[in-house]
Scaffold this motif. Structure first.
Motif, PDB file in Angstrom:
ATOM      1  N   CYS A 411       0.832  -1.212   0.000  1.00  0.00           N
ATOM      2  CA  CYS A 411       0.000   0.000   0.000  1.00  0.00           C
ATOM      3  C   CYS A 411       0.864   1.258   0.000  1.00  0.00           C
ATOM      4  CB  CYS A 411      -0.927   0.000   1.213  1.00  0.00           C
ATOM      5  SG  CYS A 411      -2.331  -1.137   1.065  1.00  0.00           S
ATOM      6  N   ARG A 412       1.985   1.203   0.683  1.00  0.00           N
ATOM      7  CA  ARG A 412       2.873   2.361   0.680  1.00  0.00           C
ATOM      8  C   ARG A 412       3.430   2.616  -0.711  1.00  0.00           C
ATOM      9  NH1 ARG A 412       6.460   1.955   6.257  1.00  0.00           N
ATOM     10  NH2 ARG A 412       4.717   1.630   7.694  1.00  0.00           N
ATOM     11  N   LYS A 413       3.792   1.543  -1.404  1.00  0.00           N
ATOM     12  CA  LYS A 413       4.283   1.699  -2.773  1.00  0.00           C
ATOM     13  C   LYS A 413       3.184   2.240  -3.679  1.00  0.00           C
ATOM     14  CE  LYS A 413       7.722  -1.995  -2.356  1.00  0.00           C
ATOM     15  NZ  LYS A 413       8.159  -3.336  -2.845  1.00  0.00           N
ATOM     16  N   ASP A 414       1.958   1.721  -3.502  1.00  0.00           N
ATOM     17  CA  ASP A 414       0.832   2.224  -4.294  1.00  0.00           C
ATOM     18  C   ASP A 414       0.629   3.721  -4.076  1.00  0.00           C
ATOM     19  OD1 ASP A 414       0.328  -0.237  -5.390  1.00  0.00           O
ATOM     20  OD2 ASP A 414      -1.299  -0.754  -4.006  1.00  0.00           O
ATOM     21  N   ASP A 415       0.679   4.122  -2.824  1.00  0.00           N
ATOM     22  CA  ASP A 415       0.462   5.538  -2.509  1.00  0.00           C
ATOM     23  C   ASP A 415       1.576   6.413  -3.072  1.00  0.00           C
ATOM     24  OD1 ASP A 415      -1.955   5.233  -1.109  1.00  0.00           O
ATOM     25  OD2 ASP A 415      -0.885   4.621   0.689  1.00  0.00           O
ATOM     26  N   LYS A 416       2.793   5.895  -3.045  1.00  0.00           N
ATOM     27  CA  LYS A 416       3.928   6.655  -3.582  1.00  0.00           C
ATOM     28  C   LYS A 416       3.769   6.853  -5.088  1.00  0.00           C
ATOM     29  CE  LYS A 416       8.985   6.751  -3.641  1.00  0.00           C
ATOM     30  NZ  LYS A 416      10.229   6.038  -3.228  1.00  0.00           N
ATOM     31  N   PRO A 431      -3.193   5.611 -11.224  1.00  0.00           N
ATOM     32  CA  PRO A 431      -2.816   4.190 -11.297  1.00  0.00           C
ATOM     33  C   PRO A 431      -3.660   3.350 -10.349  1.00  0.00           C
ATOM     34  CG  PRO A 431      -0.876   5.596 -11.136  1.00  0.00           C
ATOM     35  CD  PRO A 431      -2.050   6.482 -10.906  1.00  0.00           C
ATOM     36  N   HIS A 432      -3.948   2.128 -10.741  1.00  0.00           N
ATOM     37  CA  HIS A 432      -4.779   1.246  -9.926  1.00  0.00           C
ATOM     38  C   HIS A 432      -3.987   0.733  -8.726  1.00  0.00           C
ATOM     39  CE1 HIS A 432      -8.055   1.215 -12.796  1.00  0.00           C
ATOM     40  NE2 HIS A 432      -7.194   0.944 -13.773  1.00  0.00           N
ATOM     41  N   TYR A 433      -4.733   0.365  -7.672  1.00  0.00           N
ATOM     42  CA  TYR A 433      -4.104  -0.254  -6.511  1.00  0.00           C
ATOM     43  C   TYR A 433      -3.684  -1.673  -6.861  1.00  0.00           C
ATOM     44  CZ  TYR A 433      -6.178   3.605  -3.880  1.00  0.00           C
ATOM     45  OH  TYR A 433      -6.535   4.843  -3.422  1.00  0.00           O
ATOM     46  N   THR A 434      -2.565  -2.110  -6.302  1.00  0.00           N
ATOM     47  CA  THR A 434      -2.046  -3.459  -6.582  1.00  0.00           C
ATOM     48  C   THR A 434      -2.072  -4.374  -5.374  1.00  0.00           C
ATOM     49  OG1 THR A 434       0.232  -2.747  -6.111  1.00  0.00           O
ATOM     50  CG2 THR A 434      -0.541  -2.558  -8.398  1.00  0.00           C
ATOM     51  N   CYS A 435      -2.354  -3.823  -4.176  1.00  0.00           N
ATOM     52  CA  CYS A 435      -2.356  -4.645  -2.968  1.00  0.00           C
ATOM     53  C   CYS A 435      -3.559  -5.587  -2.990  1.00  0.00           C
ATOM     54  CB  CYS A 435      -2.398  -3.771  -1.724  1.00  0.00           C
ATOM     55  SG  CYS A 435      -2.501  -4.704  -0.184  1.00  0.00           S
ATOM     56  N   ASN A 436      -3.315  -6.875  -2.946  1.00  0.00           N
ATOM     57  CA  ASN A 436      -4.404  -7.857  -2.999  1.00  0.00           C
ATOM     58  C   ASN A 436      -5.292  -7.820  -1.768  1.00  0.00           C
ATOM     59  OD1 ASN A 436      -3.597  -8.851  -5.524  1.00  0.00           O
ATOM     60  ND2 ASN A 436      -2.098 -10.241  -4.578  1.00  0.00           N
ATOM     61  N   ILE A 437      -4.747  -7.368  -0.653  1.00  0.00           N
ATOM     62  CA  ILE A 437      -5.527  -7.355   0.592  1.00  0.00           C
ATOM     63  C   ILE A 437      -6.452  -6.142   0.653  1.00  0.00           C
ATOM     64  CG2 ILE A 437      -5.389  -7.238   3.114  1.00  0.00           C
ATOM     65  CD1 ILE A 437      -2.718  -8.656   2.954  1.00  0.00           C
ATOM     66  N   LYS A 439      -6.918  -3.472  -1.866  1.00  0.00           N
ATOM     67  CA  LYS A 439      -7.284  -2.674  -3.040  1.00  0.00           C
ATOM     68  C   LYS A 439      -8.803  -2.521  -3.192  1.00  0.00           C
ATOM     69  CE  LYS A 439      -6.980  -6.573  -6.288  1.00  0.00           C
ATOM     70  NZ  LYS A 439      -6.340  -7.062  -7.548  1.00  0.00           N
ATOM     71  N   ASP A 440      -9.560  -3.605  -3.008  1.00  0.00           N
ATOM     72  CA  ASP A 440     -11.013  -3.508  -3.168  1.00  0.00           C
ATOM     73  C   ASP A 440     -11.633  -2.605  -2.107  1.00  0.00           C
ATOM     74  OD1 ASP A 440     -10.911  -5.177  -5.348  1.00  0.00           O
ATOM     75  OD2 ASP A 440     -11.335  -7.002  -4.198  1.00  0.00           O
ATOM     76  N   TYR A 441     -11.130  -2.731  -0.884  1.00  0.00           N
ATOM     77  CA  TYR A 441     -11.687  -1.913   0.196  1.00  0.00           C
ATOM     78  C   TYR A 441     -11.321  -0.448   0.018  1.00  0.00           C
ATOM     79  CZ  TYR A 441     -13.621  -1.072   4.825  1.00  0.00           C
ATOM     80  OH  TYR A 441     -14.414  -0.629   5.863  1.00  0.00           O
ATOM     81  N   ARG A 442     -10.147  -0.172  -0.526  1.00  0.00           N
ATOM     82  CA  ARG A 442      -9.757   1.206  -0.756  1.00  0.00           C
ATOM     83  C   ARG A 442     -10.617   1.857  -1.851  1.00  0.00           C
ATOM     84  NH1 ARG A 442      -3.334   2.286  -0.504  1.00  0.00           N
ATOM     85  NH2 ARG A 442      -4.215   4.384  -0.253  1.00  0.00           N
ATOM     86  N   VAL A 443     -10.923   1.099  -2.888  1.00  0.00           N
ATOM     87  CA  VAL A 443     -11.825   1.609  -3.922  1.00  0.00           C
ATOM     88  C   VAL A 443     -13.211   1.860  -3.337  1.00  0.00           C
ATOM     89  CG1 VAL A 443     -12.970   1.047  -6.109  1.00  0.00           C
ATOM     90  CG2 VAL A 443     -10.541   0.499  -5.794  1.00  0.00           C
ATOM     91  N   TYR A 444     -13.647   0.952  -2.478  1.00  0.00           N
ATOM     92  CA  TYR A 444     -14.945   1.105  -1.803  1.00  0.00           C
ATOM     93  C   TYR A 444     -14.966   2.373  -0.948  1.00  0.00           C
ATOM     94  CZ  TYR A 444     -18.474   0.108   1.808  1.00  0.00           C
ATOM     95  OH  TYR A 444     -19.525   0.182   2.692  1.00  0.00           O
ATOM     96  N   GLN A 445     -13.881   2.623  -0.229  1.00  0.00           N
ATOM     97  CA  GLN A 445     -13.805   3.813   0.609  1.00  0.00           C
ATOM     98  C   GLN A 445     -13.769   5.099  -0.232  1.00  0.00           C
ATOM     99  OE1 GLN A 445     -13.036   4.193   4.490  1.00  0.00           O
ATOM    100  NE2 GLN A 445     -14.591   2.664   4.079  1.00  0.00           N
TER     101      GLN A 445
END
Length: 734
Positions: A411-416, A431-437, A439-445
């Protein structure tokens, strides 16, 4: 003013974003990060309570009840904030992650109780918001000739909504701090004019106290309601007014989501100091302004050949405008208009955020758009696996191991990457989120954040078609909406005590809370109606909002709801069947509340937590109680002591039919010191409200830079104790 507020809100948000590299999330919109300092809570609490009635109606209390009227108005209407400190403290220990008080109610007591209290909260917020805007619209129309009510409603909506939409709850705190400084400055300006300098031909309070006292003491004018001397203190009618005010404001405090926001945005310690200091600061404003303006108006009225204002105009709150114009001319009107707009900004924005937060967290998310429908207790909504408190079961493949976003390297890499893309401004598509844990919840938020922003916008816009008809109807039929809002206090008083018991008493049950609210409502309304009939006069809006009917209705509603809730809950449970607190598990998987508490938890070396970084792993209630045990005592003892002192000891000590010259001088000096010297940073509560936020913010700047240099990364948060990862634990056990 709206543009300035927008820049303040945006500016502080940008500064903190640069310091801590914290993105704007759904939770940060409604809790401002959860670590707001006590100084800002004091300023915000004081500004939220400073309404049109505080500025315009408080001085009328001196004419209606005598010099004690301003005292009873301030103490009777402000001591609830001081007592509220303990209730918010208890809530923070039971549900630190809740973004509304209703979230805890739903988690702990179920859907039925949740719907009941949601109705109370929304009704309370509507009454406060509507009352504020109707009063402001009428007042602005009084100052500006030929101004249409719908246009003034649109101006107020723009004033409130602009910076609220931009900055969220965090922005409102910094704007409230600015407002508090301006409010104190303007009120000190009024105080200085009244006490030290008056136009030629008038006697100042501090310059010639003897002449001022003789005019008031020899005046044939009597108070409008108690029919006593202006210098009286302690008649039966005055005591009734004080305690009626005391009981009336409880419902508008405990059932106001806007009041809970100060607790939600801070940690327990800051919340306690914030509400105690905020209550004392508001009392300083209301008492100092009302006492000075009320007595000067009585003095001016006494030396005139005829009455300056009729009783109807006094009840409309025209004392302050008359005094301001008489003493300062056009300048006084401009100063008063600024005060009114400041009051509308802070209180209005808090109500917009409050209503929007209830819509998002208590209606939309749980009932219309949950992330995982039919999610059972003990199941992770990210991985759909079960939690386990058994240490060895971390190795089990069916046990949740999800960490928070704050502890996730991906998630830190995604945010960077996303931050660099945003700074480059080369594309509108992030860019899309890549964290498998996560990513879906972050899009939901992020989707919820967009919905929340629209809620704030629509709530602000909706105020125009609601307030304009209310104002027009009231003017057409000569209705006093303020008196109607007074009657609404009886309805709210049936709900605040069950709400308090739901937080404080572990044996409270759903049936007990529902029974207490309903029975208190019916008994309160019936008693209010019965007292109206027993008066033997025609029942009108004026007679039904007199002191006796309101006091009887409020007390009977309060006592009935308390007794019924206690009786029904006690009958349904045994002492050893006290409920378990579920509020600790109200957690956002991305930013769990425990991250904000780590510094406090690890100050005590005896405090130990499970060595895990799972977002669900939180300290027990026993650990939290032990960490904050000293503050629990402060939150209980200080408010109770101040209540006894201000509601009983001081009134008994000051009780007299007519104040002597020395008593009036002492009383005016106390009022003078509480406000004027408070602005000069001598009075403690005012120092906290004006100076402490600046000191704390500078400290945050230094700390933020230090943390970023030492740790770096997306979040820039220094950890005093680095918790072992689950993988390390697993390898150790194997």
């Amino acid at each position: 003013m709206a543009v300035i507020a927008c820049f303040i809100s945006l500016g502080f948000g940008k500064i903190q974003g640069k310091l801590y590299n914290l993105p704007t999330t759904l939770d940060s919109t409604f809790d401002a990060g959860g670590k707001i300092k006590s100084g800002l809570i004091i300023a915000n609490t004081m500004c939220q309570r400073t309404t049109m009635t505080t500025l315009l109606g408080s001085s009328a209390m001196v004419i209606q009840y005598g010099i004690s009227g301003s005292y009873w108005y301030a103490v009777g209407g402000g001591i609830q904030l001081v007592l509220f400190a303990y209730l918010t403290f208890a809530m923070k220990l039971r549900a630190p992650g809740a973004k509304t008080a209703l979230q805890y109610i739903k988690t702990q007591y179920g859907t039925d109780v949740h719907f009941l209290f949601m109705a109370y909260f929304l009704f309370c917020n509507f009454v406060i918001f509507a009352g504020l805007l109707v009063d402001a619209t009428n007042t602005i129309n009084e100052f500006v000739q030929d101004l249409m009510p719908e246009f003034s409603s649109m101006l107020l909506a723009l004033l409130i909504g602009g910076y609220t939409i931009i900055g969220g709850l965090g922005g409102t705190f910094y704007v409230s701090f600015t407002n508090s400084a301006i409010l104190f400055f303007m009120i000190v300006f009024f105080q200085f004019t009244i006490h030290v300098y008056l136009p030629q031909g008038y006697s100042t309070i501090m310059g010639n106290q003897t002449q001022f006292y003789n005019v008031l003491a020899c005046s044939e004018n009597r108070t409008l309601i108690s029919n006593n001397s202006i210098l009286s203190f302690g008649s039966n009618e005055e005591w009734k007014f004080g305690f009626s005010n005391f009981f009336f404001f409880f419902g508008y405090t405990v059932l106001d989501q806007g009041a809970w926001q100060g607790s939600i945005a801070s940690k327990p310690r800051s919340g306690v100091l914030g509400f105690i200091g905020g209550g004392l600061s508001w009392m300083a404003i209301s008492m100092g302004l009302a006492t000075s303006v009320g007595l000067v108006f009585a003095y001016l009225d006494a030396i005139q050949p005829s009455q300056i204002l009729s009783e109807y105009d006094i009840n409309r709150g025209l004392i302050l405008p008359v005094v301001a114009q008489e003493l300062l001319g056009t300048t006084g009107i401009y100063v008063l208009l600024i005060l009114i707009l400041m009051a509308v900004m802070s209180t209005g924005s808090s109500q917009v955020i409050a209503i929007a937060s209830i819509i998002v967290y208590d209606i939309y998310i749980p009932y219309f758009q949950p992330y995982a429908k039919d999610l059972q207790d003990g199941i992770c909504e990210l991985c759909n696996k079960g939690f386990s408190d058994v240490f060895g079961e971390f190795l089990h493949e069916d046990t949740c191991r999800c960490v928070s976003m704050l502890n996730c390297e991906v998630c830190r890499k995604d945010d960077k990457i996303r931050r660099k893309a945003a700074e480059a401004k080369e594309t509108l598509v992030m860019p899309h989120y890549t964290c498998n844990i996560h990513k879906d919840y972050r899009v939901y938020q992020e989707t919820l954040l967009k919905f929340a922003n629209w809620c704030v916008v629509l709530t602000t816009i909706a105020s125009v078609p609601v307030i304009w008809p209310l104002t027009s109807i009231a003017n057409a039929y000569n209705l006093d909406l303020v008196r109607i809002f007074l009657v609404c206090g009886i309805f709210l008083n049936s709900g605040w005590m069950p709400m308090a018991l739901a937080v404080l008493w572990r044996r409270s049950t759903s049936m007990g809370l529902i029974s207490g609210c309903i029975s208190g409502l019916f008994v309160g309304v019936f008693t209010w109606f019965l007292v109206n009939i027993s008066e033997g006069e025609e029942i009108t809006l004026v007679t039904s909002t007199a002191i006796d009917p309101l006091l009887a209705g409020n007390i009977s509603s309060l006592v009935t709801s308390l007794l019924v809730t206690l009786a029904v809950s006690a009958a349904a449970t045994r002492k050893d069947e006290a409920r378990t607190d579920k509020g600790l598990k109200i957690i956002n998987p991305l930013t769990p509340w425990v991250e904000a508490y780590k510094n406090d938890l690890y100050k005590d070396r005896n405090t130990d937590m499970d060595a895990s970084e799972r977002y669900i792993d939180t300290p027990s209630k026993e650990v939290l109680n032990n960490v904050y045990k000293n503050w629990r005592a402060i939150a209980l003892v200080v408010p109770l002591g101040l209540t006894i002192l201000m509601m009983i000891v001081v009134p008994l000590a000051m009780q007299t039919q007519v104040m002597s010259y020395s008593q009036l001088s002492a009383w005016m000096i106390v009022s003078f010191i509480w406000t004027i010297l408070g602005m000069q940073f001598i009075q403690i509560s005012t120092v906290l409200a004006v100076i402490l936020p600046l000191v704390q913010f500078v400290g945050e700047v230094v700390e933020g830079r230090s943390d970023n240099k030492e740790v770096g990364g997306m979040w820039g948060q220094k950890k005093r104790v680095r918790m072992k990862s689950i993988d390390t634990i697993a390898s150790t056990l194997s």
